[in-house]
Motif scaffolding. Structure first.
Motif, PDB file in Angstrom:
ATOM      1  N   CYS A  13      -0.200   7.233   0.386  1.00  0.00           N
ATOM      2  CA  CYS A  13       1.087   6.274   1.204  1.00  0.00           C
ATOM      3  C   CYS A  13       0.525   4.862   1.410  1.00  0.00           C
ATOM      4  O   CYS A  13       1.351   4.295   1.903  1.00  0.00           O
ATOM      5  CB  CYS A  13       1.521   7.017   2.274  1.00  0.00           C
ATOM      6  SG  CYS A  13       0.491   7.216   3.679  1.00  0.00           S
ATOM      7  N   VAL A  14      -0.709   4.441   0.943  1.00  0.00           N
ATOM      8  CA  VAL A  14      -0.945   3.178   1.289  1.00  0.00           C
ATOM      9  C   VAL A  14      -0.991   2.381  -0.262  1.00  0.00           C
ATOM     10  O   VAL A  14      -0.989   2.993  -1.283  1.00  0.00           O
ATOM     11  CB  VAL A  14      -2.539   3.101   1.656  1.00  0.00           C
ATOM     12  CG1 VAL A  14      -2.806   4.116   2.547  1.00  0.00           C
ATOM     13  CG2 VAL A  14      -3.619   3.716   0.618  1.00  0.00           C
ATOM     14  N   ASP A  15      -0.849   1.106  -0.129  1.00  0.00           N
ATOM     15  CA  ASP A  15      -1.128   0.145  -1.135  1.00  0.00           C
ATOM     16  C   ASP A  15      -2.461  -0.217  -1.500  1.00  0.00           C
ATOM     17  O   ASP A  15      -2.725  -0.299  -2.825  1.00  0.00           O
ATOM     18  CB  ASP A  15      -0.244  -1.070  -0.764  1.00  0.00           C
ATOM     19  CG  ASP A  15       1.258  -0.916  -0.621  1.00  0.00           C
ATOM     20  OD1 ASP A  15       1.837  -0.306  -1.606  1.00  0.00           O
ATOM     21  OD2 ASP A  15       1.663  -0.970   0.528  1.00  0.00           O
ATOM     22  N   THR A  16      -3.145  -0.509  -0.550  1.00  0.00           N
ATOM     23  CA  THR A  16      -4.650  -0.887  -0.646  1.00  0.00           C
ATOM     24  C   THR A  16      -5.443  -0.256   0.241  1.00  0.00           C
ATOM     25  O   THR A  16      -5.131  -0.120   1.545  1.00  0.00           O
ATOM     26  CB  THR A  16      -4.806  -2.167  -0.844  1.00  0.00           C
ATOM     27  OG1 THR A  16      -4.527  -2.898   0.211  1.00  0.00           O
ATOM     28  CG2 THR A  16      -4.289  -3.025  -2.176  1.00  0.00           C
ATOM     29  N   LEU A  28      -9.550   0.447  -3.191  1.00  0.00           N
ATOM     30  CA  LEU A  28      -8.456   1.399  -3.667  1.00  0.00           C
ATOM     31  C   LEU A  28      -7.483   0.662  -3.858  1.00  0.00           C
ATOM     32  O   LEU A  28      -6.689   0.298  -2.738  1.00  0.00           O
ATOM     33  CB  LEU A  28      -8.597   2.695  -2.818  1.00  0.00           C
ATOM     34  CG  LEU A  28      -7.723   3.834  -3.407  1.00  0.00           C
ATOM     35  CD1 LEU A  28      -8.212   4.342  -4.594  1.00  0.00           C
ATOM     36  CD2 LEU A  28      -7.512   5.023  -2.220  1.00  0.00           C
ATOM     37  N   LYS A  29      -6.540   0.844  -4.973  1.00  0.00           N
ATOM     38  CA  LYS A  29      -5.172   0.099  -5.202  1.00  0.00           C
ATOM     39  C   LYS A  29      -4.159   1.061  -5.836  1.00  0.00           C
ATOM     40  O   LYS A  29      -4.741   1.649  -6.655  1.00  0.00           O
ATOM     41  CB  LYS A  29      -5.578  -0.964  -5.990  1.00  0.00           C
ATOM     42  CG  LYS A  29      -4.397  -1.893  -6.285  1.00  0.00           C
ATOM     43  CD  LYS A  29      -4.508  -2.793  -7.435  1.00  0.00           C
ATOM     44  CE  LYS A  29      -4.613  -2.079  -8.779  1.00  0.00           C
ATOM     45  NZ  LYS A  29      -3.044  -1.949  -9.317  1.00  0.00           N
ATOM     46  N   ARG A  30      -3.017   0.953  -5.222  1.00  0.00           N
ATOM     47  CA  ARG A  30      -1.804   1.609  -6.019  1.00  0.00           C
ATOM     48  C   ARG A  30      -1.721   1.348  -7.113  1.00  0.00           C
ATOM     49  O   ARG A  30      -1.752   0.077  -7.468  1.00  0.00           O
ATOM     50  CB  ARG A  30      -0.576   1.699  -5.110  1.00  0.00           C
ATOM     51  CG  ARG A  30       0.564   2.470  -5.558  1.00  0.00           C
ATOM     52  CD  ARG A  30       1.680   2.381  -4.498  1.00  0.00           C
ATOM     53  NE  ARG A  30       1.965   1.244  -4.067  1.00  0.00           N
ATOM     54  CZ  ARG A  30       2.652   0.273  -4.611  1.00  0.00           C
ATOM     55  NH1 ARG A  30       3.161   0.506  -5.931  1.00  0.00           N
ATOM     56  NH2 ARG A  30       2.946  -1.059  -4.037  1.00  0.00           N
ATOM     57  N   LYS A  31      -1.607   2.185  -8.272  1.00  0.00           N
ATOM     58  CA  LYS A  31      -1.643   1.827  -9.689  1.00  0.00           C
ATOM     59  C   LYS A  31      -0.754   0.866 -10.164  1.00  0.00           C
ATOM     60  O   LYS A  31      -1.122  -0.040 -10.916  1.00  0.00           O
ATOM     61  CB  LYS A  31      -1.262   3.283 -10.489  1.00  0.00           C
ATOM     62  CG  LYS A  31      -1.641   3.228 -12.041  1.00  0.00           C
ATOM     63  CD  LYS A  31      -1.595   4.372 -12.440  1.00  0.00           C
ATOM     64  CE  LYS A  31      -2.170   4.481 -14.043  1.00  0.00           C
ATOM     65  NZ  LYS A  31      -2.058   5.728 -14.867  1.00  0.00           N
ATOM     66  N   ASP A  32       0.598   0.910  -9.497  1.00  0.00           N
ATOM     67  CA  ASP A  32       1.565  -0.059  -9.937  1.00  0.00           C
ATOM     68  C   ASP A  32       1.604  -1.371  -9.001  1.00  0.00           C
ATOM     69  O   ASP A  32       2.298  -2.197  -9.470  1.00  0.00           O
ATOM     70  CB  ASP A  32       3.012   0.662 -10.140  1.00  0.00           C
ATOM     71  CG  ASP A  32       3.547   1.052  -8.654  1.00  0.00           C
ATOM     72  OD1 ASP A  32       2.354   1.099  -7.789  1.00  0.00           O
ATOM     73  OD2 ASP A  32       4.499   1.315  -8.466  1.00  0.00           O
ATOM     74  N   LEU A  33       0.630  -1.587  -8.390  1.00  0.00           N
ATOM     75  CA  LEU A  33       0.625  -2.730  -7.572  1.00  0.00           C
ATOM     76  C   LEU A  33       0.067  -3.849  -8.259  1.00  0.00           C
ATOM     77  O   LEU A  33      -1.366  -3.657  -8.546  1.00  0.00           O
ATOM     78  CB  LEU A  33      -0.195  -2.323  -6.169  1.00  0.00           C
ATOM     79  CG  LEU A  33      -0.051  -3.589  -5.216  1.00  0.00           C
ATOM     80  CD1 LEU A  33       1.307  -4.175  -4.813  1.00  0.00           C
ATOM     81  CD2 LEU A  33      -0.892  -3.164  -4.118  1.00  0.00           C
TER      82      LEU A  33
END
Length: 220
Positions: free
Chosen positions: A36-39, A57-62
């Motif tokens: 549930c995190v963005d980064t 670590l980065k959300r794929k679509d961010l």
């Protein structure tokens, strides 16, 4: 340890707000919440990796702004050539930290409980770490004695402890301890003990003996 999923739920009402989690002290010590995190930032040297490397670590679509602009042969997010040796050492350290986490944490919890019980016998000692903190760090204050003064007394006897994080300004009250205690004197007197699965019972015995010597000396 913070309620990451609950925080993420609150932020659902703010679509332009991003949730970044600093997981520096979490890897290998508690379950990571990544869904549930963005980064999320991770520092390998905190779980026995090498200095000079880090993970984001980065959300794929961010979409994020590159840290360093330039060549994109390896990644669009940072120009330059990644250091293979650091990447491999990070993978190895991360694998060991996660596969042995349960056993290691259980042992450190035993050390933490023993340390808390022993320090609770001293009237001037306040334990600042909440009960739901990771057991690897125990923050305390000795009433009337600045954290730096107790640190120096321990250092003279061969014991290394930290007054605050490396990125903090020396001589100022700990913002984290003040947020928990709401007491400036407690924050100025705070320092922290770092435990790990490599800490032995004999080392803890020796520390408690030295702590008692410093306590008696500084409060006499």
């Amino acid at each position: 340890m913070q309620p990451i999923r609950e925080i993420a739920q609150v932020l659902k009402d703010f679509p332009n707000c991003r949730l970044h989690v600093d997981a520096t002290q979490a890897v290998g010590k508690t379950a990571l919440v990544t869904d549930c995190v963005d980064t999320m930032s991770i520092a390998p040297h905190k779980f026995y990796g090498l200095n000079g490397s880090g993970l984001l670590l980065k959300r794929k679509d961010l979409v994020i702004e590159p840290q360093i602009h330039g060549g994109t042969s390896t990644t669009v997010y940072r120009s330059g050539t990644p250091t293979l040796a650091l990447a491999v050492s990070t993978e190895t350290a991360l694998s060991l930290a996660l596969t042995q986490q349960e056993k290691r944490v259980r042992y450190v919890q035993e050390l933490n409980h023993r340390l808390r019980d022993a320090l609770a016998q001293y009237p001037a000692v306040s334990i600042n770490s909440p009960v739901n903190a990771v057991p690897h760090i125990l923050n305390l204050s000795v009433r009337g004695i600045k954290g730096s003064a107790f640190q120096k007394a321990l250092d003279r006897r061969g014991v290394c402890v930290s007054v605050k994080s490396a990125c903090s300004v020396e001589g100022t009250a700990s913002k984290a301890v003040y947020a928990v205690s709401r007491n400036r004197q407690t924050a100025l007197s705070s320092w922290r003990i770092r435990l790990s699965h490599l800490t032995t019972q004999d080392e803890l015995d020796e520390f408690l003996q030295i702590f008692d010597q410093c306590y008696q000396e500084l409060l006499s």
